[in-house]
Design a protein around this motif. Structure first.
Motif, PDB file in Angstrom:
ATOM      1  N   HIS A 103      -1.251  -7.054   6.697  1.00  0.00           N
ATOM      2  CA  HIS A 103      -0.045  -6.703   5.931  1.00  0.00           C
ATOM      3  C   HIS A 103       1.247  -6.877   6.716  1.00  0.00           C
ATOM      4  O   HIS A 103       1.256  -6.933   7.943  1.00  0.00           O
ATOM      5  CB  HIS A 103      -0.108  -5.238   5.513  1.00  0.00           C
ATOM      6  CG  HIS A 103      -1.298  -4.866   4.694  1.00  0.00           C
ATOM      7  ND1 HIS A 103      -1.517  -5.352   3.438  1.00  0.00           N
ATOM      8  CD2 HIS A 103      -2.342  -4.015   4.956  1.00  0.00           C
ATOM      9  CE1 HIS A 103      -2.641  -4.821   2.955  1.00  0.00           C
ATOM     10  NE2 HIS A 103      -3.159  -4.017   3.862  1.00  0.00           N
TER      11      HIS A 103
ATOM     12  N   ASN B 160       1.458  -1.536   0.895  1.00  0.00           N
ATOM     13  CA  ASN B 160       1.746  -0.560  -0.145  1.00  0.00           C
ATOM     14  C   ASN B 160       2.978   0.281   0.222  1.00  0.00           C
ATOM     15  O   ASN B 160       3.231   0.481   1.415  1.00  0.00           O
ATOM     16  CB  ASN B 160       0.519   0.344  -0.358  1.00  0.00           C
ATOM     17  CG  ASN B 160      -0.069   0.871   0.955  1.00  0.00           C
ATOM     18  OD1 ASN B 160      -0.419   0.086   1.826  1.00  0.00           O
ATOM     19  ND2 ASN B 160      -0.149   2.171   1.104  1.00  0.00           N
TER      20      ASN B 160
ATOM     21  N   HIS C  25      -5.717  -3.692  -4.029  1.00  0.00           N
ATOM     22  CA  HIS C  25      -5.568  -2.831  -2.853  1.00  0.00           C
ATOM     23  C   HIS C  25      -5.079  -1.444  -3.286  1.00  0.00           C
ATOM     24  O   HIS C  25      -4.212  -1.325  -4.145  1.00  0.00           O
ATOM     25  CB  HIS C  25      -4.549  -3.466  -1.896  1.00  0.00           C
ATOM     26  CG  HIS C  25      -4.510  -2.845  -0.544  1.00  0.00           C
ATOM     27  ND1 HIS C  25      -3.967  -1.592  -0.320  1.00  0.00           N
ATOM     28  CD2 HIS C  25      -4.946  -3.288   0.660  1.00  0.00           C
ATOM     29  CE1 HIS C  25      -4.074  -1.305   0.967  1.00  0.00           C
ATOM     30  NE2 HIS C  25      -4.675  -2.316   1.589  1.00  0.00           N
TER      31      HIS C  25
ATOM     32  N   ASP D 205      -6.743  -5.311   8.301  1.00  0.00           N
ATOM     33  CA  ASP D 205      -5.815  -4.241   7.886  1.00  0.00           C
ATOM     34  C   ASP D 205      -4.667  -4.043   8.885  1.00  0.00           C
ATOM     35  O   ASP D 205      -4.005  -2.999   8.870  1.00  0.00           O
ATOM     36  CB  ASP D 205      -6.548  -2.909   7.653  1.00  0.00           C
ATOM     37  CG  ASP D 205      -6.076  -2.211   6.373  1.00  0.00           C
ATOM     38  OD1 ASP D 205      -4.984  -2.536   5.890  1.00  0.00           O
ATOM     39  OD2 ASP D 205      -6.808  -1.334   5.880  1.00  0.00           O
TER      40      ASP D 205
HETATM   41  N1  URA Z   1      -3.962   0.542   5.261  1.00  0.00           N
HETATM   42  C1  URA Z   1      -3.106   0.116   4.327  1.00  0.00           C
HETATM   43  O1  URA Z   1      -3.180  -1.002   3.878  1.00  0.00           O
HETATM   44  N2  URA Z   1      -2.151   0.935   3.903  1.00  0.00           N
HETATM   45  C2  URA Z   1      -2.028   2.172   4.361  1.00  0.00           C
HETATM   46  O2  URA Z   1      -1.144   2.885   3.907  1.00  0.00           O
HETATM   47  C3  URA Z   1      -2.925   2.598   5.351  1.00  0.00           C
HETATM   48  C4  URA Z   1      -3.891   1.769   5.771  1.00  0.00           C
END
Ligand code: URA
Ligand code: ZN
Length: 391
Positions: free
Chosen positions: A15, A89, A195, A341
């Motif tokens: 991310h 997120n 997700h 992640d």
């Molecule tokens: N992984 C995620 O993608 N989002 C989070 O908020 C925590 C772990």
């Protein structure tokens, strides 16, 4: 573009909070927001608070959350050749429709630029970056805004899919109002990365101080389980059989609960008559990341994916896999893909390699019954096929 000559590693669960988005969060005074505070050593630190009432006042936030150089260095350190990067997120969920539309469009362009420029880590191997774009999935958005954004994403060469939370337009992913969106995504051959963000009702966690453990370990995967189950029950996968949905965290509890789900459907004729197939069939239409941290869990998930053809209901079951348990497990591995992640779950003790990454790589390596081709598939070649990439 050629990548490293060693075994290919593709990270499909990684991310970023793009700088434009991080700036947006810094300007907010309620969650989701980024704020500064003094830490225990008296130094000012930035913190990310994504939910009201989040434990420990959120989490510390540094450049690994937005800086591309950090992403490339992380890839280099772990031998990752290609990353398919998604916004983290809570995406645009909290915004009014017009702001969400504009920010989606700007962030999609930003992500295209992020992926297409200077894809090389300092002094290291050549890296490739691709991305999942964002749709303005918020209440009261117009269908034309959503379809415009699907068109925008499919025209951006490095964007290969869309990251999506569980709320849809506020009523979940089984909302009839999403029908034309599924049709457009299927037609554009974009991959949906489903997700979680909200977890389940925080009251379930009691009043003991357990930090982020319960929401992350249980709430996140339960949310995904509910969202994809509702999608299956609404018949979306029957109406859009070529829709490609990738589930975060190995599909949460869906693999473990899929026979129970099938039985509950059988005992509820109204629901049963709505679906073309036994619920277990649909697991073979989905894709699962391999972010499960254990070989046994990965092996189990591949077993339930690999057996899905046995549950085709209509027509002949000539295509059904009649293989042995070992063949079924190997077949299931084709729909599983390595992820990290990143930048979440960083190492605590300043270790060079991140434990969360090493554990997932070791888990893939240790799955009983997967041969080297299967493991290479999960590590990278499955992603090349799913996203239509060249190594
Ligand atoms: N992984 C995620 O993608 N989002 C989070 O908020 C925590 C772990
Ligand atoms: Zn994630």
């Amino acid at each position: 573009m050629a990548v490293a000559s060693h075994r290919l590693l593709v990270d499909i669960h990684t991310h970023v909070y793009l700088p434009r988005y991080a700036a947006f969060l810094r300007a907010r005074s309620n969650a989701p927001r980024i704020f500064t505070r003094e830490n225990a050593e008296g130094k000012t630190e930035e913190r990310l608070l994504i939910l009201d009432g989040e434990p420990s006042g959120g989490r510390p936030m540094g450049p690994q959350f937005w800086d591309k150089v950090e992403k490339l260095n992380f890839m280099e350190r772990h031998g990752i050749d290609i990353s398919v990067v998604s916004s983290a997120n809570p995406w645009l969920d909290f915004l009014p429709a017009s702001t969400a539309h504009q920010l989606a469009s700007e962030l999609n362009n930003d992500l295209e630029e992020y992926c297409s420029s200077s894809p090389s880590a300092a002094g290291g191997e050549l890296k490739q970056l691709y991305g999942f774009g964002l749709l303005p999935l918020v209440p009261e958005v117009t269908t034309s805004s959503l379809l415009d954004t699907v068109r925008q994403i499919s025209a951006l060469p490095h964007l290969k899919g869309i990251i999506m939370g569980s709320r849809g337009l506020g009523k979940g992913l089984d909302d009839d109002a999403l029908e034309s969106v599924w049709a457009a995504i299927q037609k554009a051959r974009l991959v949906v990365f489903l997700h979680p963000h909200y977890g389940v009702d925080g009251k379930e966690w009691g009043d003991k101080e357990n930090g982020h453990v319960l929401p992350l370990a249980l709430g996140f995967p339960f949310e995904t389980t509910i969202a994809i189950t509702r999608l299956i029950l609404s018949g979306v996968l029957d109406r859009y059989p070529d829709l490609r949905i990738l589930l975060a965290h190995s599909g949460g509890a869906l693999p473990q609960l899929s026979s129970r789900l099938a039985s509950c459907i059988d005992h509820d004729p109204v629901v049963a008559s709505r679906l073309k197939h036994d619920a277990r069939y649909y697991l073979g239409k989905l894709y699962f990341d391999a972010v499960a941290y254990g070989s046994e869990e990965l092996g189990f998930v591949s077993d339930v994916i690999g057996r899905s053809d046995k549950f085709v209901k209509s027509g002949s079951s000539a295509g059904a896999s009649k293989g042995t348990g070992a063949a079924t497990r190997r077949l299931g591995s084709r729909r599983m893909l390595f992820g990290t992640d990143h930048p979440f779950f960083p190492p605590l003790g300043g270790a060079e390699k991140w434990k969360s990454v090493v554990e997932n790589l070791e888990a893939i390596d240790g799955v009983h019954g997967w041969d080297e081709v299967d493991k290479d598939g999960v590590r990278g070649t499955n992603a090349l096929s799913l996203f239509g990439l060249r190594s």
